[in-house]
Design an enzyme around this catalytic site. Sequence first.
Site, PDB file in Angstrom:
ATOM      1  N   LYS A 119       0.857  -1.191   0.000  1.00 58.03           N
ATOM      2  CA  LYS A 119       0.000   0.000   0.000  1.00 58.03           C
ATOM      3  C   LYS A 119       0.887   1.232   0.000  1.00 58.03           C
ATOM      4  CE  LYS A 119      -4.056   1.927   0.208  1.00 58.03           C
ATOM      5  NZ  LYS A 119      -3.581   2.831  -0.860  1.00 58.03           N
ATOM      6  N   GLN A 121       7.173   3.953   4.014  1.00 61.80           N
ATOM      7  CA  GLN A 121       5.778   3.526   3.973  1.00 61.80           C
ATOM      8  C   GLN A 121       5.543   2.248   4.771  1.00 61.80           C
ATOM      9  OE1 GLN A 121       3.725   5.589   1.769  1.00 61.80           O
ATOM     10  NE2 GLN A 121       2.093   4.777   3.038  1.00 61.80           N
ATOM     11  N   LYS A 135       5.204   3.409   8.344  1.00 55.69           N
ATOM     12  CA  LYS A 135       4.018   4.267   8.462  1.00 55.69           C
ATOM     13  C   LYS A 135       2.756   3.417   8.488  1.00 55.69           C
ATOM     14  CE  LYS A 135       3.900   7.758   5.672  1.00 55.69           C
ATOM     15  NZ  LYS A 135       3.702   8.594   4.470  1.00 55.69           N
ATOM     16  N   LYS A 191       5.500   1.818  -3.022  1.00 55.55           N
ATOM     17  CA  LYS A 191       5.432   3.174  -3.571  1.00 55.55           C
ATOM     18  C   LYS A 191       5.691   3.105  -5.063  1.00 55.55           C
ATOM     19  CE  LYS A 191       4.677   7.368  -1.935  1.00 55.55           C
ATOM     20  NZ  LYS A 191       3.684   7.727  -0.902  1.00 55.55           N
ATOM     21  N   ASP A 202      -0.377  10.685  -4.638  1.00 54.79           N
ATOM     22  CA  ASP A 202       0.715  11.364  -3.943  1.00 54.79           C
ATOM     23  C   ASP A 202       0.897  12.679  -4.708  1.00 54.79           C
ATOM     24  OD1 ASP A 202       2.969  10.677  -1.793  1.00 54.79           O
ATOM     25  OD2 ASP A 202       3.991  11.708  -3.419  1.00 54.79           O
ATOM     26  N   THR A 253      -4.930  13.294   5.301  1.00 56.30           N
ATOM     27  CA  THR A 253      -3.544  13.500   5.704  1.00 56.30           C
ATOM     28  C   THR A 253      -3.403  14.804   6.489  1.00 56.30           C
ATOM     29  OG1 THR A 253      -2.831  12.340   3.706  1.00 56.30           O
ATOM     30  CG2 THR A 253      -1.151  13.545   4.928  1.00 56.30           C
ATOM     31  N   ASN A 270      -3.318  19.189  -1.149  1.00 52.63           N
ATOM     32  CA  ASN A 270      -4.318  18.642  -0.231  1.00 52.63           C
ATOM     33  C   ASN A 270      -3.859  18.626   1.218  1.00 52.63           C
ATOM     34  OD1 ASN A 270      -6.429  18.187  -1.935  1.00 52.63           O
ATOM     35  ND2 ASN A 270      -6.155  15.974  -2.101  1.00 52.63           N
ATOM     36  N   SER A 273      -6.994   5.526   3.533  1.00 55.84           N
ATOM     37  CA  SER A 273      -6.990   4.657   2.355  1.00 55.84           C
ATOM     38  C   SER A 273      -7.334   3.224   2.752  1.00 55.84           C
ATOM     39  CB  SER A 273      -5.623   4.688   1.675  1.00 55.84           C
ATOM     40  OG  SER A 273      -5.458   5.840   0.892  1.00 55.84           O
TER      41      SER A 273
END
Length: 444
Positions: free
Chosen positions: A89, A110, A113, A125, A165, A208, A239, A376
């Site tokens: 993811k 990631q 995270k 990614k 992203d 985010t 965003n 997500s």
Amino acid sequence: MNYVDRVLEELKRKNPNEPEFHQAATEILNSLKPMVEKHPEFEKSALLERFTEPERVILFRVPWVDDEGGVHVNKGYRVQFNSAIGPYKGGLRFHPSVNLSIIKFLGLEQILKNSLTGLPIGGGKGGSDFDPKGKSDNEIMRFCQSFMTEMCRHIGQDTDVPAGDIGVGGREIGYLFGQYKRIRNEHVGVLTGRGLSYGGSLARKEATGYGLAYITAEAMRARGESFAGKTVVISGSGNVAVYACEKVQSLGGKVVAMYDSNGYVYDKNGIDLAVVKQIKEVERGRMKEYAERVKGTEYHEGCKGIWTIPCDVALPCATQNEIDKESAEALVKNGVKYVGEGANMPSTLDAISVFQKAGVVFLPAKAANAGGVATSALEMAQSSGRLFWTFEEVDEKLKSIMINIYRNMDSAAREYGVEGDYVTGANIAGFKKIAEAMTAHGIV
């Protein structure tokens, strides 16, 4: 030479000319030393080597045709880094700076995270060196269709679920999803950040930025403080920045500066977010226009000067390494108390050292900007169950996840004798779950 240092030396030797990947690996592995020392079995099973080596790296060409009939070729990437706790993811980034080093650093971050969210998602990614700026909708559509034509064979709702992203928003996700559905003949949750009309989740766009505000507010609450009356500087105007600004303002903070890649605006009276949204989300314009519309606002060419503005809270939400040692020193000199990373790795290692030595509460990206991927994963859950949660339901789940991330990294830092060091705390808290899963799976 100890185990961590040996792994880092070998990693740099095997992956030359990848400075961003080296930087991320150095920060992560060095902070894991206290944990590694307590687990000699990690070295015996080469756990760190397996953790820092992607399970799969996919590179491909992306040919597309512009509106004048000219043919262009870009590079496409997908790094499927670690699937120990769930399907890969992580977002897709479309930007001229994209290269393998950047994708690998993002993928490595990631993993941790995603683990910190507490949800069953692995780390990956991807992206391309394609630049959406200045392109027509049809050009972007053709590029996205070409990109997905190759990538569709490597992803799936139970294998790898990309998201957006930098440079990949709702428009790009729509074109990517449409091509996936066209080729595979299935309507599944293979991409997140989708539109509400075709399986997306409420609060995803805000997630985010909102999450960044929630975790920073929790760090403040633990110290008897809040956003009320605080002066806040936010970099970026995408965003993350926009919705961090929105939530900070709702919590009583005064955001006085924001920027895009051309320059920054300083509004001593507080940013008028409605104007920013009109410029960035509707008109796709530049922040310079804000100064032309709002009286008393200063516009400055270039971005670095934003960090010289006195503030209580700094929220870097633009891109990697935007705060260097000099900028960190300026922030400390001007009284910053909290720094929350809304972008991926926006502070250099030297900058982080400056913040930590000065006693600034520093919330690293893998914890502070985890709200996007957390939501997500909530979108994935809704897709799998054919459910649709209200904005309030998703927002409440997001807030709970961010508060738990803060508490878990705070607890890990205390457990390993580095109270207040949230870089170490976040890495250890995230890695613990990864290590347990990788060990359980054997040598794979």
